[in-house]
Design a protein around this motif. Structure first.
Motif: not given
Length: 161
Positions: A70-71, A130-133, A152-157
């Protein structure tokens, strides 16, 4: 004679290729939003072992290939959600479909055929993550697109974008 055979073969191949493209575009246009989206029992839906899906809630072992961490976030849950929305909004061919205080559903369309991927996020306040699917609506393989998107989204976050 040989030229005629080659020309006919080229025409047939071109027609078959065009029909295949039309079929892919039709399949993409007809794909419907899954009814199983959302939080059920406090969690997002499982990937079910399909290779066109990644999730931070996949069961370790049985769905190992679908699993991602997760993030983590170190701000308030509303701030985490706002940052997530900004990241999604800045990504190409993405749109936010629905949102609550702890859930976000976005759709991402592929560039060429407009295949739709459903991406869901769940703010887990208890663990500050942040959990995701992220899953493709049609097809079996996504050629790693969902995993790459979530990385990519995890890096940006993490960078605070």
């Amino acid at each position: 004679m040989l030229v005629k055979k080659l020309s006919r073969a080229f025409i047939v191949t071109t027609i078959l290729f065009a029909l295949g493209l039309v079929g892919l575009m039709a399949a993409s246009a007809m794909s419907k939003r899954p009814e199983t989206l959302g939080i059920t029992g406090g969690k997002l839906q499982s990937c079910g072992g399909l290779p066109n899906c990644v999730s931070s809630e996949s069961i370790q072992g049985t769905e190992q290939r679908n699993s991602m961490p997760p993030i983590p976030y170190d701000c308030s849950p509303p701030e985490a959600m706002n940052r997530l929305i900004r990241i999604v909004a800045a990504m190409p061919r993405a749109k936010v479909v629905s949102q609550t205080s702890n859930y976000l559903h976005a759709e991402f369309a592929s560039l060429v055929f407009r295949f739709t991927d459903d991406v869901e996020f769940r703010i887990d306040e208890a663990d500050s993550v942040i959990r995701f699917r992220s899953a493709s609506r049609i097809g079996i393989s996504d050629l790693g697109v969902n995993r790459a998107r979530m990385e990519e989204m995890a890096r940006k976050f993490a960078r605070g974008e």
